[in-house]
Scaffold this motif. Structure first.
Motif, PDB file in Angstrom:
ATOM      1  N   PHE A 195       4.968  -6.091  -0.950  1.00  0.00           N
ATOM      2  CA  PHE A 195       4.055  -5.223  -0.528  1.00  0.00           C
ATOM      3  C   PHE A 195       4.450  -3.744  -1.970  1.00  0.00           C
ATOM      4  CE2 PHE A 195       4.223  -0.474   1.125  1.00  0.00           C
ATOM      5  CZ  PHE A 195       3.635  -0.719   2.016  1.00  0.00           C
ATOM      6  N   GLY A 196       4.895  -4.146  -2.804  1.00  0.00           N
ATOM      7  CA  GLY A 196       4.080  -3.287  -4.127  1.00  0.00           C
ATOM      8  C   GLY A 196       2.787  -3.446  -4.232  1.00  0.00           C
ATOM      9  N   GLU A 197       2.415  -4.943  -3.748  1.00  0.00           N
ATOM     10  CA  GLU A 197       1.137  -6.034  -3.856  1.00  0.00           C
ATOM     11  C   GLU A 197       0.292  -4.653  -3.356  1.00  0.00           C
ATOM     12  OE1 GLU A 197       0.952  -9.341  -4.975  1.00  0.00           O
ATOM     13  OE2 GLU A 197       2.425  -9.411  -6.571  1.00  0.00           O
ATOM     14  N   ILE A 198       0.718  -5.033  -1.713  1.00  0.00           N
ATOM     15  CA  ILE A 198      -0.229  -4.334  -0.521  1.00  0.00           C
ATOM     16  C   ILE A 198      -0.648  -2.756  -0.760  1.00  0.00           C
ATOM     17  CG2 ILE A 198       0.364  -3.741   1.799  1.00  0.00           C
ATOM     18  CD1 ILE A 198       2.129  -6.391   2.162  1.00  0.00           C
ATOM     19  N   LEU A 199       0.343  -1.881  -1.502  1.00  0.00           N
ATOM     20  CA  LEU A 199      -0.029  -0.800  -1.285  1.00  0.00           C
ATOM     21  C   LEU A 199      -1.041  -0.595  -2.352  1.00  0.00           C
ATOM     22  CD1 LEU A 199       1.559   2.463  -0.036  1.00  0.00           C
ATOM     23  CD2 LEU A 199       2.508   2.217  -2.668  1.00  0.00           C
ATOM     24  N   GLU A 200      -1.025  -1.328  -3.563  1.00  0.00           N
ATOM     25  CA  GLU A 200      -1.902  -0.805  -4.746  1.00  0.00           C
ATOM     26  C   GLU A 200      -2.839  -1.320  -3.870  1.00  0.00           C
ATOM     27  OE1 GLU A 200      -3.653  -2.361  -7.799  1.00  0.00           O
ATOM     28  OE2 GLU A 200      -2.544  -3.768  -7.007  1.00  0.00           O
ATOM     29  N   GLN A 201      -3.240  -2.761  -3.234  1.00  0.00           N
ATOM     30  CA  GLN A 201      -4.521  -3.262  -3.257  1.00  0.00           C
ATOM     31  C   GLN A 201      -4.742  -2.043  -1.869  1.00  0.00           C
ATOM     32  OE1 GLN A 201      -5.099  -7.436  -2.336  1.00  0.00           O
ATOM     33  NE2 GLN A 201      -3.570  -7.866  -3.312  1.00  0.00           N
ATOM     34  N   ALA A 202      -4.208  -1.637  -0.999  1.00  0.00           N
ATOM     35  CA  ALA A 202      -5.154  -0.729  -0.352  1.00  0.00           C
ATOM     36  C   ALA A 202      -5.312   0.346  -1.008  1.00  0.00           C
ATOM     37  CB  ALA A 202      -3.476  -0.614   1.048  1.00  0.00           C
ATOM     38  N   GLN A 203      -4.621   1.190  -2.020  1.00  0.00           N
ATOM     39  CA  GLN A 203      -4.601   2.403  -2.727  1.00  0.00           C
ATOM     40  C   GLN A 203      -6.575   1.669  -3.530  1.00  0.00           C
ATOM     41  OE1 GLN A 203      -1.636   2.861  -4.535  1.00  0.00           O
ATOM     42  NE2 GLN A 203      -1.099   5.113  -3.692  1.00  0.00           N
TER      43      GLN A 203
ATOM     44  N   PRO B 146       7.410   3.407   3.818  1.00  0.00           N
ATOM     45  CA  PRO B 146       5.882   4.174   4.298  1.00  0.00           C
ATOM     46  C   PRO B 146       5.711   3.159   5.851  1.00  0.00           C
ATOM     47  CG  PRO B 146       5.995   3.437   2.369  1.00  0.00           C
ATOM     48  CD  PRO B 146       7.567   3.111   2.512  1.00  0.00           C
ATOM     49  N   PRO B 147       5.273   3.270   6.450  1.00  0.00           N
ATOM     50  CA  PRO B 147       4.299   2.402   7.839  1.00  0.00           C
ATOM     51  C   PRO B 147       3.865   1.751   6.972  1.00  0.00           C
ATOM     52  CG  PRO B 147       2.797   4.220   7.302  1.00  0.00           C
ATOM     53  CD  PRO B 147       3.876   4.272   6.257  1.00  0.00           C
ATOM     54  N   THR B 148       4.410   0.311   6.462  1.00  0.00           N
ATOM     55  CA  THR B 148       4.378  -1.203   5.824  1.00  0.00           C
ATOM     56  C   THR B 148       3.264  -2.035   6.580  1.00  0.00           C
ATOM     57  OG1 THR B 148       5.734  -1.895   6.560  1.00  0.00           O
ATOM     58  CG2 THR B 148       6.250  -0.917   4.568  1.00  0.00           C
ATOM     59  N   PHE B 149       3.601  -1.653   8.109  1.00  0.00           N
ATOM     60  CA  PHE B 149       2.817  -2.763   8.272  1.00  0.00           C
ATOM     61  C   PHE B 149       1.298  -2.083   9.062  1.00  0.00           C
ATOM     62  CE2 PHE B 149       0.849  -3.657  12.515  1.00  0.00           C
ATOM     63  CZ  PHE B 149       0.351  -5.402  12.190  1.00  0.00           C
ATOM     64  N   GLY B 150       0.781  -0.645   8.930  1.00  0.00           N
ATOM     65  CA  GLY B 150       0.191   0.342   8.940  1.00  0.00           C
ATOM     66  C   GLY B 150      -0.748   0.182   7.339  1.00  0.00           C
ATOM     67  N   VAL B 151      -0.532   0.363   6.489  1.00  0.00           N
ATOM     68  CA  VAL B 151      -0.551   0.276   5.411  1.00  0.00           C
ATOM     69  C   VAL B 151      -1.163  -1.010   5.174  1.00  0.00           C
ATOM     70  CG1 VAL B 151      -0.174   0.608   2.234  1.00  0.00           C
ATOM     71  CG2 VAL B 151       0.671   2.648   4.161  1.00  0.00           C
ATOM     72  N   TYR B 152      -0.736  -2.093   5.583  1.00  0.00           N
ATOM     73  CA  TYR B 152      -1.287  -3.105   5.380  1.00  0.00           C
ATOM     74  C   TYR B 152      -2.470  -3.539   5.969  1.00  0.00           C
ATOM     75  CZ  TYR B 152      -0.912  -8.562   6.285  1.00  0.00           C
ATOM     76  OH  TYR B 152      -1.036 -10.350   7.248  1.00  0.00           O
ATOM     77  N   VAL B 153      -2.900  -3.513   6.851  1.00  0.00           N
ATOM     78  CA  VAL B 153      -3.537  -3.610   8.371  1.00  0.00           C
ATOM     79  C   VAL B 153      -5.142  -2.634   7.720  1.00  0.00           C
ATOM     80  CG1 VAL B 153      -4.557  -3.188  10.577  1.00  0.00           C
ATOM     81  CG2 VAL B 153      -2.483  -4.113  10.381  1.00  0.00           C
ATOM     82  N   MET B 154      -4.422  -1.413   6.947  1.00  0.00           N
ATOM     83  CA  MET B 154      -5.270  -0.914   6.377  1.00  0.00           C
ATOM     84  C   MET B 154      -6.295  -1.458   4.989  1.00  0.00           C
ATOM     85  SD  MET B 154      -5.019   3.300   5.856  1.00  0.00           S
ATOM     86  CE  MET B 154      -5.700   4.257   6.744  1.00  0.00           C
TER      87      MET B 154
END
Lengths: 369, 369
Positions: free
Chosen positions: A52-60, A246-254
């Protein structure tokens, strides 16, 4: 599997939650039981996990790249939608400031934002489009701003009325705060002109339940320690959106939507051109109808995201919505506060959807006009 | 497709977000591109659509049935997680009340809740388990409550320390407020003993980003009009969780989890018995280890959800986590504030997962003990 299900999909003109790119939905579906390398669904992994750290970092990173967000801005993923931002903005940026907040009210959402600001401090109605039922935007000459103002707030696109700023209002050095919920990532923006820009995701950027907030870091100094923890921007920035789960799934889809914009669409300028072309077709159909369809917004204020128009009668409006639905053109009914028709044509609405709607409008006008 | 992907799944002992029922994930996956009858993904449909209306209504109904929620209680779906409830509870229930709020602090989450309550009004530390590092719960005789208290607050299960109340604390007529985030829907509850009970979903009930709040309706009278809109329980109840766009996907998944509990598990008593059996196996393995494993919680306070224990050294703990991961037993590392091992065995953790972990513990102890 995806082929058969994909044919069950209609053209969805919902104002939000709204259509998402099919490629994004397909990737979500493919990995739903087990995210590659994680051994668990994205719904099940810890927000503190490496994945998830990577998902968040990539979305940002992707959002930062798409919008050319300067180094001195922070990107947060929060919950609570625009409604919570209506309160968080004044709680963080208005308390103990010497000047008032200035609000440009160009539609329903700006009005609701101002109501919440009144509860937190001195907020002024700098401009209000009510007298013409929010069908236009202010001219520069109509905006007078206190030089001590804490910030100037506006809504870049008003979903219900279908009016959109083509460029930022001129506010000099006063921090500009923007609710960009319904046109976020639909076009390039000069981010350095903003103090704070936020968007709930469920229009152009993802599912309901995640809100992006982009803030210029000097403004974080205004957030006071005695704010409720979740409502303090500084807490979220200091914890890089991990103040709580955080809303993990929403961050992932974003993040997947941002990847689609970068890799499939080719960036926000290309997206903007597509959006302009789609909107132009619909506005042309309205104008070509000989008065059968009448647009709500003045031409200079027309939204590229939400095309609002009326038919000659409520009966015809209802007939239009029903006949459109029968042809798999869904959610075209206007918001109850404005009436008429609203076609929301966000980023992910394919050109084929707009073309189908234009043909339908022409046929309907020919039959009933 | 689902078979091959399902074999990529590990046993996921994450404390949250956490394991979900495979049948739920499979239904989410199946319908991800187009919800039956909607022609669009559940991620894309309007929260005001007929389909989402049914999803919300069914989630409320099923949760109400599972917990036997009396008629005079309201069920809301909010955003912001427990952290936002830490503030919303005192903002709504403490302001302008004559007595203080009383907090039973039995672990990390209760402590954080109390910190937020101090910002909103007079909040008392009624009991605090800090002196024994939160390894036990208060006896009735240790709890002294102001007869004018606005409410008594407690955390039914402390995820980090692994201590859980087996029954509600005795508080007479004072409204009892419970953070049930990590044992929600894990067992039947006498709901009429609660004034307010809330749970963020990402432990037992769904994905991160949705928080259920169940409130006795007379308490809504305490919510004052000048509260920020999103933070006012009354706004959410008056609008039946549609004050703004709810976290639609989270509500949908939560409804599917509730359906699984009703139709596959057979209700909360059956779920509770499964949970008791799973926890009993792990605690028995700790006790049979001859002191190699030492449980954190006193036996009377042991959690059925989060089993916390230590090994003789940090080196052995690290070796345990790594060797377990190699056998597809994931996320067993204890929270950084407590250390050791934490096995979270929420509703959806299958018995096979617990049995595999028990065998692993026995082998590891035989090798290193």
């Amino acid at each position: 599997m995806s082929d058969s299900v994909a044919t069950d999909r209609i053209f969805n003109f919902s104002a939000g939650p709204a259509v998402l790119p099919l490629a994004v939905l397909q990737e979500v579906q493919r990995d739903l039981l087990a995210l590659p390398g994680a051994g668990a669904s994205v719904l099940e992994i810890s927000h503190r996990s490496k994945q998830f750290g990577e998902i968040l970092e990539q979305a940002q990173r992707r959002i930062g790249e798409l919008l050319n967000v300067p180094e001195n801005y922070k990107i947060m993923f929060l919950q609570g939608g625009s409604r919570l931002q209506f309160s968080m903005v004044p709680m963080n940026l208005l308390r103990d400031q010497s000047g008032p907040a200035e609000y440009l009210v160009t539609g329903s959402w700006g009005k609701k934002a101002l109501e919440q600001a009144h509860l937190e401090g001195t907020a002024k109605t700098t401009w209000d489009g009510k007298s013409t039922n929010y069908n236009r935007l202010p001219e520069s000459s109509e905006i007078e701003i206190d030089p001590q103002a804490a910030y100037v707030y506006y809504t870049s696109n008003e979903t219900i009325q279908g009016v959109q700023f083509a460029t930022e209002p001129e506010v000099g050095d006063i921090p500009l705060v923007c609710d960009a919920s319904s046109d976020f990532m639909s076009r390039p923006l000069p981010m350095d002109r903003y103090g704070l820009l936020y968007a709930c995701a469920q229009k152009n950027a993802g599912p309901a339940g995640v809100t992006v907030v982009i803030i210029r870091d000097d403004l974080l100094e205004r957030s006071q320690k005695n704010l409720p923890g979740y409502l303090n921007y500084r807490e979220h920035v200091d914890n890089n959106s991990m103040y709580n789960t955080p809303p993990t799934f929403g961050v992932y889809v974003m993040g997947l939507v941002a990847k689609w914009l970068q890799e499939e669409v080719g960036g926000l300028q290309a997206m903007h051109e597509r959006n302009q072309a789609k909107a132009a077709q619909l506005y042309a159909a309205i104008e070509a109808s000989g008065g059968f369809y009448t647009g709500h917004a003045e031409p200079s204020a027309r939204s590229l995201m939400n095309v609002t128009f009326r038919l000659p009668s409520d009966e015809l409006t209802e007939a239009f919505v029903a006949a459109a639905a029968a042809e798999n053109l869904g959610s075209l009914k206007g918001h109850r506060s404005v009436g008429g028709i609203r076609a929301s044509i966000y980023n992910a609405m394919p050109e084929a959807g707009v073309e189908t709607l234009v043909r339908f409008m022409q046929d309907f006008c020919a039959k009933h006009g």
